[in-house]
Design an enzyme around this catalytic site. Structure first.
Site, PDB file in Angstrom:
ATOM      1  N   ARG A   1      -7.218  -8.547   0.611  1.00 50.00           N
ATOM      2  CA  ARG A   1      -6.787  -7.186   1.004  1.00 50.00           C
ATOM      3  C   ARG A   1      -7.919  -6.518   1.786  1.00 50.00           C
ATOM      4  O   ARG A   1      -7.671  -5.865   2.803  1.00 50.00           O
ATOM      5  CB  ARG A   1      -6.432  -6.350  -0.233  1.00 50.00           C
ATOM      6  CG  ARG A   1      -6.083  -4.906   0.117  1.00 50.00           C
ATOM      7  CD  ARG A   1      -5.687  -4.077  -1.090  1.00 50.00           C
ATOM      8  NE  ARG A   1      -5.328  -2.716  -0.672  1.00 50.00           N
ATOM      9  CZ  ARG A   1      -4.918  -1.757  -1.492  1.00 50.00           C
ATOM     10  NH1 ARG A   1      -4.800  -1.997  -2.788  1.00 50.00           N
ATOM     11  NH2 ARG A   1      -4.612  -0.568  -1.031  1.00 50.00           N
TER      12      ARG A   1
ATOM     13  N   ASN B   1       3.915  -6.978  -2.548  1.00 50.51           N
ATOM     14  CA  ASN B   1       3.842  -6.480  -1.178  1.00 50.51           C
ATOM     15  C   ASN B   1       3.549  -7.583  -0.182  1.00 50.51           C
ATOM     16  O   ASN B   1       3.133  -8.663  -0.585  1.00 50.51           O
ATOM     17  CB  ASN B   1       2.739  -5.411  -1.105  1.00 50.51           C
ATOM     18  CG  ASN B   1       3.319  -4.028  -1.344  1.00 50.51           C
ATOM     19  OD1 ASN B   1       4.469  -3.760  -1.014  1.00 50.51           O
ATOM     20  ND2 ASN B   1       2.516  -3.154  -1.924  1.00 50.51           N
TER      21      ASN B   1
ATOM     22  N   CYS C   1      10.298  -0.721  -4.454  1.00 49.64           N
ATOM     23  CA  CYS C   1       8.979  -0.105  -4.292  1.00 49.64           C
ATOM     24  C   CYS C   1       9.002   1.232  -5.031  1.00 49.64           C
ATOM     25  O   CYS C   1      10.041   1.882  -5.084  1.00 49.64           O
ATOM     26  CB  CYS C   1       8.745   0.135  -2.806  1.00 49.64           C
ATOM     27  SG  CYS C   1       7.437   1.309  -2.428  1.00 49.64           S
ATOM     28  N   ASP C   2       7.859   1.624  -5.550  1.00 47.63           N
ATOM     29  CA  ASP C   2       7.835   2.866  -6.327  1.00 47.63           C
ATOM     30  C   ASP C   2       7.542   4.112  -5.488  1.00 47.63           C
ATOM     31  O   ASP C   2       7.623   5.233  -5.987  1.00 47.63           O
ATOM     32  CB  ASP C   2       6.798   2.775  -7.458  1.00 47.63           C
ATOM     33  CG  ASP C   2       5.382   2.585  -6.922  1.00 47.63           C
ATOM     34  OD1 ASP C   2       5.217   2.323  -5.714  1.00 47.63           O
ATOM     35  OD2 ASP C   2       4.439   2.707  -7.717  1.00 47.63           O
TER      36      ASP C   2
ATOM     37  N   HIS D   1       8.275   1.454   2.891  1.00 48.44           N
ATOM     38  CA  HIS D   1       7.075   2.140   3.394  1.00 48.44           C
ATOM     39  C   HIS D   1       7.288   2.732   4.794  1.00 48.44           C
ATOM     40  O   HIS D   1       6.365   2.776   5.613  1.00 48.44           O
ATOM     41  CB  HIS D   1       5.846   1.202   3.381  1.00 48.44           C
ATOM     42  CG  HIS D   1       5.356   0.902   1.998  1.00 48.44           C
ATOM     43  ND1 HIS D   1       4.188   0.231   1.732  1.00 48.44           N
ATOM     44  CD2 HIS D   1       5.874   1.201   0.769  1.00 48.44           C
ATOM     45  CE1 HIS D   1       4.008   0.120   0.420  1.00 48.44           C
ATOM     46  NE2 HIS D   1       5.021   0.691  -0.184  1.00 48.44           N
TER      47      HIS D   1
ATOM     48  N   TYR E   1       3.813   6.800   3.668  1.00 49.38           N
ATOM     49  CA  TYR E   1       3.359   5.720   4.559  1.00 49.38           C
ATOM     50  C   TYR E   1       3.685   5.996   6.033  1.00 49.38           C
ATOM     51  O   TYR E   1       3.124   5.344   6.912  1.00 49.38           O
ATOM     52  CB  TYR E   1       3.981   4.373   4.136  1.00 49.38           C
ATOM     53  CG  TYR E   1       3.281   3.784   2.933  1.00 49.38           C
ATOM     54  CD1 TYR E   1       2.188   2.937   3.072  1.00 49.38           C
ATOM     55  CD2 TYR E   1       3.691   4.085   1.644  1.00 49.38           C
ATOM     56  CE1 TYR E   1       1.527   2.411   1.977  1.00 49.38           C
ATOM     57  CE2 TYR E   1       3.043   3.567   0.535  1.00 49.38           C
ATOM     58  CZ  TYR E   1       1.958   2.720   0.707  1.00 49.38           C
ATOM     59  OH  TYR E   1       1.303   2.206  -0.378  1.00 49.38           O
TER      60      TYR E   1
ATOM     61  N   ARG F   1      -9.523   1.263   1.415  1.00 52.72           N
ATOM     62  CA  ARG F   1      -8.848   1.434   0.126  1.00 52.72           C
ATOM     63  C   ARG F   1      -9.115   0.238  -0.807  1.00 52.72           C
ATOM     64  O   ARG F   1      -9.275   0.413  -2.006  1.00 52.72           O
ATOM     65  CB  ARG F   1      -7.343   1.634   0.365  1.00 52.72           C
ATOM     66  CG  ARG F   1      -6.512   1.761  -0.895  1.00 52.72           C
ATOM     67  CD  ARG F   1      -6.828   3.022  -1.689  1.00 52.72           C
ATOM     68  NE  ARG F   1      -6.202   2.976  -3.007  1.00 52.72           N
ATOM     69  CZ  ARG F   1      -6.698   3.564  -4.099  1.00 52.72           C
ATOM     70  NH1 ARG F   1      -7.816   4.259  -4.044  1.00 52.72           N
ATOM     71  NH2 ARG F   1      -6.068   3.471  -5.247  1.00 52.72           N
TER      72      ARG F   1
HETATM   73  C1  G6P Z   1       2.187   2.560  -3.837  1.00 53.46           C
HETATM   74  C2  G6P Z   1       3.041   1.593  -3.083  1.00 53.46           C
HETATM   75  C3  G6P Z   1       2.663   0.188  -3.426  1.00 53.46           C
HETATM   76  C4  G6P Z   1       1.210  -0.023  -3.142  1.00 53.46           C
HETATM   77  C5  G6P Z   1       0.371   0.971  -3.892  1.00 53.46           C
HETATM   78  C6  G6P Z   1      -1.055   0.847  -3.426  1.00 53.46           C
HETATM   79  O1  G6P Z   1       2.484   2.496  -5.182  1.00 53.46           O
HETATM   80  O2  G6P Z   1       4.394   1.759  -3.301  1.00 53.46           O
HETATM   81  O3  G6P Z   1       3.448  -0.684  -2.665  1.00 53.46           O
HETATM   82  O4  G6P Z   1       0.806  -1.325  -3.486  1.00 53.46           O
HETATM   83  O5  G6P Z   1       0.821   2.262  -3.649  1.00 53.46           O
HETATM   84  O6  G6P Z   1      -1.854   1.492  -4.282  1.00 53.46           O
HETATM   85  P1  G6P Z   1      -3.411   1.254  -4.324  1.00 53.46           P
HETATM   86  O7  G6P Z   1      -3.825   2.251  -5.326  1.00 53.46           O
HETATM   87  O8  G6P Z   1      -3.612  -0.173  -4.738  1.00 53.46           O
HETATM   88  O9  G6P Z   1      -3.932   1.520  -2.950  1.00 53.46           O
HETATM   89 MN    MN Z   2       5.419   0.026  -2.265  1.00 51.27          MN
END
Ligand code: G6P
Ligand code: MN
Length: 475
Positions: A127, A181, A204-205, A234, A297, A317
């Site tokens: 990542r 993802n 997705c949340d 997103h 997003y 991030r």
């Molecule tokens: C949200 C998105 C996820 C993503 C996450 C990233 O929940 O829906 O798809 O992976 O954010 O969060 P992070 O804290 O890992 O950057």
């Molecule tokens: Mn997501």
């Protein structure tokens, strides 16, 4: 005027019929609740999200009872501490649960009713590369949008397709709830590889997170908001946010409140600064495009240059997650393992993400036809987008899967943005199946975060280098 006399018998009979139906439904629900407890596997057991799931399975054990829970991961070093944590937690609070963790696919999948997929192909180290490499060239990498998202997408196509084949070998009827993802690309790849498999659900949340943010702003419960939403994963917008009791569309009020107060995540107090900045951008987006409430997003697609110039290519991030959430999770595991008890740690913040995924499983298990925002094959849900696009819309969800609600035609501006991105996502999946460099180059060129063929080639070539062995070989 002549009036018909009131026919009490008719009223009584129709009441009896309704009463009978309600009873039938109630009994079915009760039976559902008394139904045999479920067997669940979490793929990506070593994820930083797993602790939240373990605690939520305890909190929700009455409404979603488990018989067996297995964590599966390919990374022993991540999974073991979380597995040991689980053993201590369940001994304290759910001793009847058959809990284990494994690196073996047969042990993981056999006899499962639900498989929760939260794998991260390439781990957080990859990542970081997805985010750093493009940003060092002036483009936003990002985990799921832009060149970083496409790089991750190609790795996830490889790993997810293999995992779903493995699951189907040992659990042909299990429901696969996928939130790995980049969900948009994964969903498209699974649609093509498993066209007849009706028990793969992509979700997705983030849309629900935005609804929760609105509830914070309005001072109501998020469950009392009834959203209408369209887009891709997103990359979407809320067109309405109805009050579930009065039917009033609260979007105009939300628009005004965001203009005045800004926008925060529901759990702002627990968020890192970068997430607060992300939610803050909703105010900017709505001042430029006031029609709808955006998914957070959307900022990357609408302001690629501004965002790229405000991010640090040496600390993205991914670095923030490794220095923050990842450390906190593994420290908590180490402490619990040392003390051999959870104690008060159990009561720390409840986990909205895990609770949402468990509610999704419940909607299916009890055939509740609850509304959730899900990623599904379009088939006319957004009338002016191609049928075979994977879109994100409100669906009713029950035992036979999602039933999308229709949106109709979307306005030209949104259509232009989305058709561009549908093409990009389809081309990157073409690149995977055809092992085609050309298709990958086309996908990268189309993406709004790249948008230039020379830049596309440069970043694609750099990503090919670092993804050797994790991508199909493109030629
Ligand atoms: C949200 C998105 C996820 C993503 C996450 C990233 O929940 O829906 O798809 O992976 O954010 O969060 P992070 O804290 O890992 O950057
Ligand atoms: Mn997501």
């Amino acid at each position: 005027m002549e009036c018909n006399p009131i026919n009490f018998e008719n009223i009584y009979n129709s009441f009896k019929i309704h009463y009978h139906q309600i009873n039938l439904i109630n009994n079915a629900l009760k039976k559902g609740k008394a139904m045999k407890p479920f067997n669940v596997c979490i793929v990506g057991g070593g994820s930083t999200y797993t602790l939240g799931f373990l605690k939520s399975f305890v909190r929700l054990k009455e409404e979603f009872p488990l018989k067996k829970l297995v964590l599966f991961d390919i990374d022993k070093d991540r999974q073991e501490p979380i597995g040991k944590y689980g053993e201590i937690l369940f001994k304290e609070r759910f001793p009847e649960l058959d809990f284990s963790y494994t690196l073996d696919i047969k042990e993981a999948y056999e006899g499962m009713d639900f498989v929760f997929m939260q794998m991260r192909a390439g781990g957080l180290e990859m990542r970081a590369k997805d985010e750093h490499i493009p940003l060092s060239m002036g483009m936003i990498g990002q985990e799921t949008c832009g060149p970083g998202g496409m790089a991750y997408g190609l790795r996830s196509c490889v790993d997810m397709i293999k995992a779903v084949h493995d699951i189907r070998t040992y659990a042909p009827d299990a429901w696969i709830l996928n939130y790995s993802n980049p969900a948009a690309i994964v969903a498209e790849a699974l649609r093509r590889e498993f066209p007849d498999d009706k028990r793969i659900l992509n979700i997705c949340d983030q849309p629900e997170n935005v609804v929760r943010s609105c509830s914070r702003l309005l001072g109501c419960k998020w469950e009392d908001l009834d959203p209408v939403y369209f887009g891709l994963n997103h990359y979407g917008w809320f067109t309405h946010m109805y009050d579930i009791h009065t039917g009033e569309d609260l979007l105009p009020k939300i628009r005004e409140m965001i203009a005045e107060h800004g926008f925060l995540p529901q759990d702002a107090e627990q968020r890192d600064q970068s997430w607060l900045d992300t939610y803050g951008m909703v105010q900017t987006i709505m001042s430029d495009f006031p029609d709808y409430l955006p998914n957070t997003y959307d900022q990357y697609y609408l302001y690629p240059e501004y965002k790229a110039s405000h991010l640090n290519p040496d600390f993205t991030r991914a670095d923030e997650v490794m220095a923050g959430r990842e450390k906190r999770v593994f420290t908590e595991c180490a402490e619990v393992i040392k003390e051999e008890k959870l104690g008060d740690r159990f009561h720390a913040i409840s986990d909205a993400h895990a609770e949402m995924m468990i509610k999704v499983a419940e909607a299916i298990a009890y055939n509740r036809n609850d509304r959730h925002i899900l990623i599904v094959e379009n088939k006319g849900a957004i009338a002016n987008i191609q049928d075979d696009a994977m879109v994100e819309v409100v669906c009713e969800l029950g035992i036979n899967g999602p039933r999308p609600m229709r949106i109709g035609n979307i306005p030209q501006f949104y259509l232009g943005l989305l058709v561009n991105q549908v093409s990009c996502e389809k081309l990157i999946v073409d690149a995977y199946f055809e092992k085609s460099y050309q298709k990958a180059l086309e996908a990268f060129t189309l993406n709004r975060l790249v948008n230039d063929a020379k830049k596309a080639r440069k970043v694609l070539d750099a990503l090919i280098e670092v993804n050797k062995g994790m991508w199909p070989e493109l030629s």
